[in-house]
Design an enzyme around this catalytic site. Sequence first.
Site: not given
Length: 284
Positions: A119, A140, A152, A190
């Site tokens: 992450s 991801h 991702e 994130n």
Amino acid sequence: MPIQRVGVVGAGTMGNGIAHVFARSGFNVTLCDVEQRFLDRGLDAISKNLEREASKGKITADDKAASLKRITAVTDRSKLAACDFVVEAATEKLEIKTEIFRDLDKVCRPEVVLSSNTSSISITKLAALTKRPDKVIGMHFFNPVPVMKLVEVIRGLATSQETFQTVRDLALKLEKTPIEVNDAPGFVSNRVLMPLLNEAMYTVMEGVATPEAVDEVFKLGMAHPMGPLTLADFIGLDVCLDIMRILQDGLGDPKYRPCPLLIKMVDAGWLGKKSGRGFYKYSQ
Ligand SMILES: NC(=O)c1ccc[n+]([C@@H]2O[C@H](COP(=O)([O-])OP(=O)(O)OC[C@H]3O[C@@H](n4cnc5c(N)ncnc54)[C@H](O)[C@@H]3O)[C@@H](O)[C@H]2O)c1
């Protein structure tokens, strides 16, 4: 090289979801963890999640049985030598991923693409640990993996176009939507999400509103399926804090300062749903 067998390193929340979607899409999977009990827990979760899909009519009982049959669980990492592609989904610690990537580089054939579900750890850094930095990339997935559509796809500095294309095509075969992103702290997901959760925590800390009120604002006003504080509790407040610190260190902007209330809650062991207490209380 056709990809037939996929290695998944780590059988936790994400690893078992990733093994599930590859097996359901017809790939053979070698699922690797450090102890048999973690593999058993992962296989149990896969079985239950496939069962749920079967009960909703998304797959047949035969699909479930065939998917489970395609997964081989191993603690011996040398078994990954037979894999044509690897996704690493082990614990989010740089020293753990460093050891894994160095070893995968020795175990896997030189043409095999090594991807990470990290992450927040730099893909460029993981790639530099190997002799194949052009074949290292971020893949991801989002939790729960069998449900969430997004992948991702993160290009490290040295990632080749061929590697990118391989991962993009794989994501499409899994019926996911790949979105291309360059390597930067927090990627896009994130980098944008965590400051939102962090800011929601500041509003609680400053007495602007209760957690319930903050969450309702986002559910009713922005059509979010759950509010930011519930989401933070589900992700884990320790994980949120780690990611805020990575954004703060990597980007150097004070706007990424972790909320002091978040730090205090993590110090208290209030880690969200998994510990029974976060912004809300949960029965264990
Ligand atoms: N949980 C999420 O919502 C989420 C979402 C996207 C990405 N991620 C990322 O996915 C990765 C895994 O997260 P998770 O939530 O599944 O964690 P988790 O704690 O549920 O599972 C991690 C697993 O890795 C195993 N492991 C540790 N060291 C290992 C090693 N050397 N070899 C093989 N297995 C090893 C552990 O035994 C455990 O089973 C992390 O990089 C995390 O950042 C998590």
